[in-house]
Design an enzyme around this catalytic site. Structure first.
Site, PDB file in Angstrom:
ATOM      1  N   HIS A  63       0.843  -1.192   0.000  1.00 57.83           N
ATOM      2  CA  HIS A  63       0.000   0.000   0.000  1.00 57.83           C
ATOM      3  C   HIS A  63       0.881   1.246   0.000  1.00 57.83           C
ATOM      4  O   HIS A  63       2.090   1.160   0.176  1.00 57.83           O
ATOM      5  CB  HIS A  63      -0.924   0.025   1.223  1.00 57.83           C
ATOM      6  CG  HIS A  63      -0.190   0.143   2.512  1.00 57.83           C
ATOM      7  ND1 HIS A  63       0.507  -0.905   3.093  1.00 57.83           N
ATOM      8  CD2 HIS A  63       0.013   1.203   3.339  1.00 57.83           C
ATOM      9  CE1 HIS A  63       1.070  -0.500   4.211  1.00 57.83           C
ATOM     10  NE2 HIS A  63       0.796   0.793   4.394  1.00 57.83           N
ATOM     11  N   HIS A 120       4.830   0.162  -0.020  1.00 56.58           N
ATOM     12  CA  HIS A 120       5.534  -0.664   0.949  1.00 56.58           C
ATOM     13  C   HIS A 120       4.606  -1.723   1.530  1.00 56.58           C
ATOM     14  O   HIS A 120       3.393  -1.676   1.329  1.00 56.58           O
ATOM     15  CB  HIS A 120       6.141   0.204   2.062  1.00 56.58           C
ATOM     16  CG  HIS A 120       5.131   1.037   2.784  1.00 56.58           C
ATOM     17  ND1 HIS A 120       4.581   2.193   2.265  1.00 56.58           N
ATOM     18  CD2 HIS A 120       4.556   0.873   3.999  1.00 56.58           C
ATOM     19  CE1 HIS A 120       3.725   2.705   3.117  1.00 56.58           C
ATOM     20  NE2 HIS A 120       3.683   1.920   4.179  1.00 56.58           N
ATOM     21  N   ARG A 130       7.408  -9.183  15.809  1.00 58.40           N
ATOM     22  CA  ARG A 130       7.852  -7.842  15.411  1.00 58.40           C
ATOM     23  C   ARG A 130       6.811  -6.805  15.827  1.00 58.40           C
ATOM     24  O   ARG A 130       5.616  -7.007  15.635  1.00 58.40           O
ATOM     25  CB  ARG A 130       8.062  -7.790  13.903  1.00 58.40           C
ATOM     26  CG  ARG A 130       8.496  -6.447  13.388  1.00 58.40           C
ATOM     27  CD  ARG A 130       8.850  -6.541  11.895  1.00 58.40           C
ATOM     28  NE  ARG A 130       9.122  -5.218  11.384  1.00 58.40           N
ATOM     29  CZ  ARG A 130       8.245  -4.474  10.715  1.00 58.40           C
ATOM     30  NH1 ARG A 130       7.051  -4.933  10.453  1.00 58.40           N
ATOM     31  NH2 ARG A 130       8.570  -3.265  10.313  1.00 58.40           N
TER      32      ARG A 130
END
Length: 181
Positions: A63, A120, A130
């Protein structure tokens, strides 16, 4: 959280001053991009648990960000990838003590595509959970977005920020092409 957000606002202010200076924008346009009041700012915490088979999963699909700028703290673990025309997806290494700054759609429009929005995505990994922290900044939804008046041939039509956000919600990647001049 308030202290972090205040630091992000200050960083955004300084970054936009540096980014907009070479565009030679008017004071009114500078005030639009860096308003004292009525801006949109969102702090988003992202969690990407480890995945037994990361090649079959994506943490966040590809996006572009909708607003002016995004400041991302990768928190020490890689996972962000950007799309580079002609090269494909490239990993953005997490650097201790550094932020990633993404150009969003509104800056793409305002700069007449001189500063292109960054496509990205976030990837998961097999061994580590993460976390990332994203700070999104943009002008008021009630304000207008258009290429700076300094551009002789604007590439995009003028519209309300909230109209653009609605287009983005409905048409996602096609939103920028729908407002081409």
């Amino acid at each position: 959280m308030d202290a972090y957000q205040n630091q992000m606002k200050l960083l955004i202010h300084n970054l936009l001053l540096m980014i907009l200076e070479p565009l030679d924008v008017t004071q009114e346009e500078m005030n639009w991009a860096i308003p004292a009041h009525d801006s949109q700012s969102v702090l988003q915490l992202n969690s990407y648990p480890s995945c037994p088979n990361p090649s079959r999963a994506v943490g966040l699909a590809s996006h572009t960000d909708s607003l002016l700028l995004t400041i991302l703290n990768q928190c020490g673990i890689d996972g962000l990838e950007i799309f580079v025309e002609g090269l494909g997806w490239r990993r953005v290494p997490s650097v201790e003590g550094a932020f990633v700054v993404n150009v969003g759609d509104l800056l793409h429009i305002f700069s007449n595509a001189k500063f292109p929005a960054v496509t990205h995505r976030a990837m998961v990994n097999q061994s580590e959970h993460r976390i990332s922290v994203a700070y999104f900044h943009g002008p008021s939804a009630e304000s207008r977005v258009a290429p700076s008046s300094k551009f002789q041939k604007p590439c995009f039509k003028s519209l309300l920020v909230k109209e653009y956000l609605s287009l983005k919600y409905k048409h996602f990647f096609e939103a920028l092409s729908l407002i081409r001049a």
